[in-house]
Design a protein around this motif. Sequence first.
Motif, PDB file in Angstrom:
ATOM      1  N   ASP A  38      16.250   9.599 -10.090  1.00 10.35           N
ATOM      2  CA  ASP A  38      17.330  10.384  -9.587  1.00 10.35           C
ATOM      3  C   ASP A  38      17.756  11.437 -10.570  1.00 10.35           C
ATOM      4  N   PHE A  39      17.855  11.064 -11.770  1.00  9.29           N
ATOM      5  CA  PHE A  39      18.544  12.043 -12.666  1.00  9.29           C
ATOM      6  C   PHE A  39      17.580  13.092 -13.004  1.00  9.29           C
ATOM      7  N   LEU A  40      16.037  12.903 -12.877  1.00 15.48           N
ATOM      8  CA  LEU A  40      15.072  13.918 -12.668  1.00 15.48           C
ATOM      9  C   LEU A  40      15.278  15.023 -11.672  1.00 15.48           C
ATOM     10  N   ARG A  41      15.503  14.196 -10.365  1.00 19.30           N
ATOM     11  CA  ARG A  41      15.786  15.154  -9.301  1.00 19.30           C
ATOM     12  C   ARG A  41      16.963  16.019  -9.454  1.00 19.30           C
ATOM     13  N   GLN A  42      17.925  15.564  -9.942  1.00 15.01           N
ATOM     14  CA  GLN A  42      19.149  16.204 -10.314  1.00 15.01           C
ATOM     15  C   GLN A  42      18.936  17.424 -11.241  1.00 15.01           C
TER      16      GLN A  42
ATOM     17  N   GLY B 180      16.577  19.356 -10.986  1.00 15.98           N
ATOM     18  CA  GLY B 180      15.851  20.175 -10.405  1.00 15.98           C
ATOM     19  C   GLY B 180      14.298  20.469 -10.729  1.00 15.98           C
ATOM     20  N   ARG B 181      13.607  19.261 -10.950  1.00 20.22           N
ATOM     21  CA  ARG B 181      12.102  19.172 -11.631  1.00 20.22           C
ATOM     22  C   ARG B 181      11.403  18.976 -10.307  1.00 20.22           C
ATOM     23  N   PHE B 182      11.817  18.618  -9.286  1.00 20.82           N
ATOM     24  CA  PHE B 182      11.121  18.460  -8.186  1.00 20.82           C
ATOM     25  C   PHE B 182      10.890  19.273  -7.073  1.00 20.82           C
ATOM     26  N   ASP B 183       9.785  19.366  -6.480  1.00 23.29           N
ATOM     27  CA  ASP B 183       9.541  20.474  -5.159  1.00 23.29           C
ATOM     28  C   ASP B 183       9.227  19.610  -4.005  1.00 23.29           C
ATOM     29  N   GLU B 184       8.904  20.253  -3.012  1.00 19.82           N
ATOM     30  CA  GLU B 184       8.418  19.536  -1.793  1.00 19.82           C
ATOM     31  C   GLU B 184       7.359  18.374  -2.005  1.00 19.82           C
ATOM     32  N   ARG B 185       6.490  18.579  -2.811  1.00 14.65           N
ATOM     33  CA  ARG B 185       5.318  17.765  -3.287  1.00 14.65           C
ATOM     34  C   ARG B 185       5.767  16.602  -4.322  1.00 14.65           C
TER      35      ARG B 185
ATOM     36  N   GLY C  60       0.944  -1.193   0.069  1.00 14.83           N
ATOM     37  CA  GLY C  60      -0.101   0.036  -0.128  1.00 14.83           C
ATOM     38  C   GLY C  60       0.695   1.343   0.037  1.00 14.83           C
ATOM     39  N   VAL C  61       1.951   1.134   0.191  1.00 14.88           N
ATOM     40  CA  VAL C  61       3.005   2.286   0.183  1.00 14.88           C
ATOM     41  C   VAL C  61       3.697   2.407  -1.020  1.00 14.88           C
ATOM     42  N   PHE C  62       3.485   3.376  -2.097  1.00 16.28           N
ATOM     43  CA  PHE C  62       4.135   3.484  -3.481  1.00 16.28           C
ATOM     44  C   PHE C  62       4.922   4.785  -3.367  1.00 16.28           C
ATOM     45  N   GLU C  63       6.138   4.596  -4.194  1.00 18.91           N
ATOM     46  CA  GLU C  63       7.277   5.267  -4.209  1.00 18.91           C
ATOM     47  C   GLU C  63       7.108   5.926  -5.587  1.00 18.91           C
ATOM     48  N   GLU C  64       7.386   7.444  -5.703  1.00 15.77           N
ATOM     49  CA  GLU C  64       7.121   8.008  -7.054  1.00 15.77           C
ATOM     50  C   GLU C  64       8.310   7.575  -7.847  1.00 15.77           C
ATOM     51  N   ARG C  65       8.101   6.977  -8.893  1.00 17.26           N
ATOM     52  CA  ARG C  65       9.386   6.803  -9.864  1.00 17.26           C
ATOM     53  C   ARG C  65       9.051   7.122 -11.613  1.00 17.26           C
ATOM     54  N   TYR C  66      10.214   7.517 -12.100  1.00 21.76           N
ATOM     55  CA  TYR C  66      10.070   7.963 -13.745  1.00 21.76           C
ATOM     56  C   TYR C  66      10.960   6.918 -14.498  1.00 21.76           C
ATOM     57  N   TRP C  67      10.623   6.699 -15.601  1.00 21.42           N
ATOM     58  CA  TRP C  67      10.990   5.328 -16.275  1.00 21.42           C
ATOM     59  C   TRP C  67      11.296   5.811 -17.854  1.00 21.42           C
ATOM     60  N   SER C  68      12.244   5.327 -18.635  1.00 24.18           N
ATOM     61  CA  SER C  68      12.256   5.251 -19.930  1.00 24.18           C
ATOM     62  C   SER C  68      12.139   4.101 -20.316  1.00 24.18           C
ATOM     63  N   THR C  69      11.294   3.647 -21.377  1.00 25.39           N
ATOM     64  CA  THR C  69      10.984   2.128 -21.475  1.00 25.39           C
ATOM     65  C   THR C  69      10.746   1.653 -23.143  1.00 25.39           C
ATOM     66  N   ILE C  70      11.341   0.589 -23.185  1.00 19.90           N
ATOM     67  CA  ILE C  70      11.093   0.122 -24.809  1.00 19.90           C
ATOM     68  C   ILE C  70      10.610  -1.257 -24.469  1.00 19.90           C
ATOM     69  N   ASN C  71       9.524  -1.634 -25.271  1.00 19.94           N
ATOM     70  CA  ASN C  71       8.840  -3.031 -25.451  1.00 19.94           C
ATOM     71  C   ASN C  71       9.343  -3.609 -26.603  1.00 19.94           C
ATOM     72  N   ILE C  72       9.611  -4.728 -26.766  1.00 20.98           N
ATOM     73  CA  ILE C  72      10.278  -5.481 -27.863  1.00 20.98           C
ATOM     74  C   ILE C  72       9.638  -6.751 -28.001  1.00 20.98           C
ATOM     75  N   PRO C  73       9.003  -6.819 -29.301  1.00 21.01           N
ATOM     76  CA  PRO C  73       8.476  -8.191 -29.321  1.00 21.01           C
ATOM     77  C   PRO C  73       9.288  -9.481 -29.781  1.00 21.01           C
ATOM     78  N   VAL C  74       9.113 -10.735 -29.552  1.00 16.75           N
ATOM     79  CA  VAL C  74       9.742 -11.934 -29.840  1.00 16.75           C
ATOM     80  C   VAL C  74       9.037 -12.765 -30.591  1.00 16.75           C
TER      81      VAL C  74
ATOM     82  N   ALA D  98      11.305  17.865 -18.716  1.00 13.03           N
ATOM     83  CA  ALA D  98      12.134  16.939 -18.206  1.00 13.03           C
ATOM     84  C   ALA D  98      12.707  15.847 -19.266  1.00 13.03           C
ATOM     85  N   GLY D  99      11.924  15.608 -20.191  1.00 14.07           N
ATOM     86  CA  GLY D  99      12.512  14.627 -21.203  1.00 14.07           C
ATOM     87  C   GLY D  99      13.152  15.345 -22.182  1.00 14.07           C
ATOM     88  N   THR D 100      12.882  16.643 -22.254  1.00 12.92           N
ATOM     89  CA  THR D 100      13.770  17.249 -23.429  1.00 12.92           C
ATOM     90  C   THR D 100      15.190  17.385 -22.729  1.00 12.92           C
TER      91      THR D 100
END
Length: 407
Positions: A136-140, A142-147, A103-117, A159-161
Amino acid sequence: MVPSEVDYRAVFMALAAPLLVLTPDFVVVGANNSYLEMTGRGLEDLVGRDYFAVFPGNPNVPDDPDAQGAERLRASLERVCATGERHTMPLQRYDIEASGRPGVFEERYWSTINIPVLGPDGEVELVVHRTEEVTDFLRQLGRFDERGVTGTRTELEAAGTDVFAHALQELNERLKQTQREQQETTSALQEVIERQRRFVFDASHDLRNPITGLLTELEVAISEPHTDLHQILSKLMLNAERLNDIVADALEIARLETATPAATELVDLGRLVVDELGRRALTTTVLAQLDDHVVVKASWIRVARLLCNLLANAERHTATAIEIVVTAAPPEAVLEVIDDGPGIAAADRERVFERLCRLEDASRRDPGGSGLGLPIAREIAQSYGGHLYAADHPTGARFVLRLPLAA
């Protein structure tokens, strides 16, 4: 050597990129070590379970369009299964449940590729889900505030840019490095071209001397019918020999630079020295100290040419005797040619290996020398992984050849 059987499971587990393997129904069938470490899960937590049951997404932010990672991932996987084509997802937020804290969720951001076999029938059998966490890269950046993240799609796209800009900066640095390497290569090529130009100029100048001598003697023979022909022919022969030596040396230089090394064989340096001394009529005493079974892998003919060039140089300068030493100094074989002449000044010990370089004493003792003997000897040594250099000696010159000992 390629192993006869590859343990593909071990390879998969060792890959650095985090990878998860799913069925078309999104059931987990495998995950590598990088993925397990990144998510904090064990194989027993994943294999055989529906992906979205293990990672259900964060129900606490249902109205945040930037937090609907589960829905977007499901859509991407369905698209891959339907089209049989890989899909690269935009940067996305996908919160995951903390390991051991239901029930405890951690805020995460991802770069993803899905590849068929694909299977033999062309249908999708499995999907490889490759994802890299960039939280962690996004935090560095400076895209995060206290919320947390600022909440709007615009901020997430920005951030993606920034991620793209960071990658572009790295690519730019690599291009600069490549440009520097190309400039160094170009400078080296220009240096080689300039060296060849100087060589052609100097060799042409040296060729003019015997040609001029030949023409002069022929003119004398033609204009003065009663001249002693034997004397003229003797002079013609000397100039022809000089001309032949220069041309032969120039051709040898060209062969060494443009051709692959001659076929190698096992060469016993002691036997080679004995054989060459038997062939060559030297005008001075030779003292030989030859160890047995000092064997190298090279061309007998090329190494014999190297030795003859060293002997010719020593014979030109020696006062009373030449010393030849063959010994083993593992991992190298060592051949030394030592004369008791005036020696070579320390400042000139590298110059003597420059093409067409003739020191004052050498020019005086043998005006007909080509100045190519020692450069040819060094290039032969280098072609077989060895080195030829002029070493210190209390009296006279000492040339040392080092070649790798044959196994």
